[in-house]
Design an enzyme around this catalytic site. Structure first.
Site, short mmCIF file in Angstrom:
data_model
loop_
_atom_site.label_atom_id
_atom_site.label_comp_id
_atom_site.label_asym_id
_atom_site.label_seq_id
_atom_site.Cartn_x
_atom_site.Cartn_y
_atom_site.Cartn_z
N CYS A 1 0.78 -1.08 0.08
CA CYS A 1 0.06 0.01 -0.04
C CYS A 1 0.77 1.22 0.12
CB CYS A 1 -1.08 0.21 0.96
SG CYS A 1 -2.04 -1.64 1.21
N LYS B 1 5.96 -4.64 -4.09
CA LYS B 1 7.28 -4.29 -4.08
C LYS B 1 7.83 -4.35 -2.59
CE LYS B 1 11.36 -3.41 -6.05
NZ LYS B 1 11.85 -4.39 -6.89
C1 AGP Z 1 11.50 -10.30 -6.12
O1 AGP Z 1 11.08 -10.33 -7.64
C2 AGP Z 1 10.29 -10.36 -5.34
N1 AGP Z 1 9.40 -9.28 -5.72
C3 AGP Z 1 10.40 -10.56 -4.01
O2 AGP Z 1 10.55 -12.09 -3.94
C4 AGP Z 1 11.18 -9.78 -3.14
O3 AGP Z 1 12.33 -10.18 -3.43
C5 AGP Z 1 11.06 -10.06 -1.59
O4 AGP Z 1 9.60 -9.70 -1.26
C6 AGP Z 1 11.92 -9.55 -0.35
O5 AGP Z 1 11.99 -8.25 -0.62
P1 AGP Z 1 13.07 -7.11 -0.26
O6 AGP Z 1 14.42 -7.67 -0.94
O7 AGP Z 1 12.74 -5.82 -0.23
O8 AGP Z 1 13.38 -7.73 1.22
#
Ligand code: AGP
Length: 595
Positions: free
Chosen positions: A2, A590
């Site tokens: 969000c 993200k």
């Molecule tokens: C990656 O393509 C994903 N969007 C997801 O697995 C991401 O890597 C994961 O949520 C961890 O995020 P972070 O690196 O911001 O901790």
């Protein structure tokens, strides 16, 4: 997850375009629903919201025409309550005299809703953002001023969130935060708040980062900060020098495509940063003496930890345990001690699962180091040492350039700890660039062949095994096909049963593992499977696989890393072929600041 944005401007004006623009920049945080509220000089609230992405809802509800002195926008990644009009944010209080929106998660939402109903408030949705509004309303009804009411609400709202709220009969807005990101921007004729910096920078470079437990009250020309005890806080704004170019698509069709093409450049920047870093040596010293070494992350960042563990074992002779952050707590908490070192890896630096793991590790006295891309994020603050990944903004939900830099950082640390000369890595950016340029035409026919398959595998072995996991994650994340990443030798222990005529299996190959990969290839091709190998040009691969995507020759460690680039490009192309938006895959966000 969000995103929120709020603005108080000098005059009554068309706030719609500003809110829509902020929505575009924040949309990587959630796109299940979107809503805007504006308040005019007479205190009239105009609230428009619905399920759907920014552009669709903005057009449908004509956000463009919305005017006022104050305005807010929210983009939702659904947790409490399905994506629907009623659960979209912002929300009104019972009498329609206040409006507010949040990002994050209020974990006692269900209990709070029941309490609010029992207290006679009007609860319209099942969404936890509405609970934030009623939590403030509850104390305003008792005659408290807004800052005091928010301080009390803060104690009632459990979880991690950032929240913006406005009363119709005032000329200011309020925001507060606990756990989620919140930044304020001070422009010439307006003050804004947002979940992130990129949505503030087009309006002003004068910013103020809000800390946990702080309440900001902002007018068009100034702001006040209070801590949770009500004490006034003095803080000077910062001036941000970074350009916004990084947050634009720069001629590429999607952020993902742009970010893949940026990989060589950011790799070079990372190597400069690491060579100049005073933190690397003390980190290595502590890691050398550590009892246990843990590499902790989630999703793509975890796959980088896997690769880091392979590098460490090969180059330093030290075992490092790669582990998913929640499992780190579940499995290793009882074994943790003050002589252990954890390297926590996160692009955003806000992933709740990772921050939870750090809390546990800290309690046990372990050393907390991190690899993190977003400077100023919570992870940078809770780490004893953090190495910045130097990637700039990564907007696209699928992580690409941050993954390769995390892997390079691990390789660099392993080489340094193993006493190797890291200058050999200086050829890496060129090799990456060459890999991107040469694999694109090679991918063209392959994407055609595999684009309609709903199920496929990515297999790797040894050095390239973590790359197969990462390739599979990229494919399932943005093509919605089921793609499993696996050790190639495991395939025959069950999944081989899935193979039918033309079934695609992609192999990532480090040069030293060609013989064992050849066995894997033949086990599937003799059953009708379609084998695609990604590795250095090798006659044996050409003779056994149906397709070979070649990468330029290098060292085994670098070759393994290079195999992920064609996989990133292939997943991107496949996503387009299937008609999806790779930057904003459905259901995802993200930054995941919930458990
Ligand atoms: C990656 O393509 C994903 N969007 C997801 O697995 C991401 O890597 C994961 O949520 C961890 O995020 P972070 O690196 O911001 O901790």
């Amino acid at each position: 997850m969000c995103g929120i944005f709020g603005i108080v401007s000098e005059d009554e004006q068309h706030l719609g375009p500003t809110l829509i623009e902020a929505g575009h920049r924040l949309s990587y945080r959630g796109y299940d629903s979107v809503g805007c509220a504006t308040i005019d000089s007479q205190g009239k609230i105009d609230l428009r919201k619905n399920a759907g992405k920014v552009d669709t809802v903005a057009k449908e509800l004509n956000f463009e025409e919305m005017t006022g002195i104050r305005g807010m926008l929210q983009l939702r990644w659904a947790t409490f309550g399905e994506p629907s009009q009623i659960n979209s944010q912002p929300h009104l209080d019972s009498d329609g005299k206040m409006v507010g929106a949040h990002n994050g998660n209020v974990v006692n939402n269900v209990e709070l809703r029941e309490a609010f109903l029992a207290e006679g408030m009007t609860v319209r949705s099942t969404n936890d953002g509405e609970s934030c509004v009623h939590a403030v309303e509850r104390y305003v009804r008792k005659g408290m001023d807004m800052v005091t009411a928010i301080r009390h609400a803060y104690n009632d709202l459990q979880g991690d969130y950032a929240f913006v709220i406005a009363r119709a009969d005032e000329d200011c807005m309020y925001a507060f935060k606990k756990g989620s990101g919140l930044v304020a921007g001070i422009a010439e004729d307006a003050v804004v708040i947002s979940s992130d910096l990129p949505s503030v920078l087009p309006l002003t470079r004068k910013i103020m980062r809000i800390e946990d437990g702080e309440i900001i009250t902002f007018w068009h020309d100034h702001l006040e900060l209070h801590d949770i005890t009500g004490r006034l806080i003095e803080r000077e704004p910062e001036l941000i020098k970074e350009t916004m170019e990084a947050a634009q698509k720069g001629g590429y069709a999607h952020f993902m495509e742009k970010e893949i093409h940026e990989e060589p450049k950011v790799a070079e920047e990372l190597l400069n940063l690491l060579d100049g870093s005073a933190d690397v040596e003390p980190m290595l010293e502590r890691m050398r003496d550590a009892r246990n070494l843990y590499f902790v992350g989630c999703g793509t960042s975890y796959n980088a930890c896997m690769m880091g563990s392979v590098y460490f074992s090969r180059l330093t002779g030290r075992a490092a345990i790669p582990v998913l952050a929640p499992q780190f707590i579940a499995q290793f908490a009882p074994a943790l001690g003050p002589d252990d070192v954890g390297i926590f890896v996160s692009q955003s630096g806000e992933t709740k699962d990772v921050l939870n793991a750090i809390e546990v590790a800290k309690d046990k006295g372990a050393s907390i180091f991190s690899l993190v891309n977003v400077i100023g994020s919570t992870l940078t603050k809770v780490s004893e040492y953090h190495l910045p990944m130097g990637c700039g903004y990564e907007i696209s939900v699928p992580a690409t350039k941050t993954f390769t830099n995390q892997v390079i950082a691990f390789l660099y640390l392993a080489m340094r700890m193993g006493g190797q000369d890291t200058s050999a890595l200086r050829e890496l950016p060129d090799l990456m660039d060459k890999t991107i340029r040469t694999s694109l035409p090679q991918i063209a026919t392959i994407e055609e062949r595999i684009k309609d398959w709903e199920s496929l595998y990515c297999l790797g072995y040894g050095l390239s095994y973590p790359m197969a996991l990462e390739g599979a994650l990229k494919i399932k994340e943005i093509t919605y096909a089921h793609c499993e990443g696996m050790l190639s030798t495991e395939f025959k222990h069950g999944p081989l049963a899935a193979v039918t005529d033309g079934y695609p299996i992609i192999f990532t190959v480090a040069p030293e593992d060609v013989p064992i990969i050849l066995s894997g290839i033949n086990e599937v091709t003799c059953r009708g499977g379609w084998a695609i190998a990604i590795g250095e040009d090798d006659q044996r691969l050409r003779a056994n696989a149906h397709d070979v995507i070649t990468i330029p020759p290098s060292t085994p460690e670098i070759a393994a890393l290079l195999t992920v680039l064609p996989l990133q490009l292939l997943s991107y192309r496949m996503s387009l072929q299937r008609g999806f938006d790779p930057d904003f895959p459905r259901n995802l966000s993200k930054t995941l600041t919930v458990d």
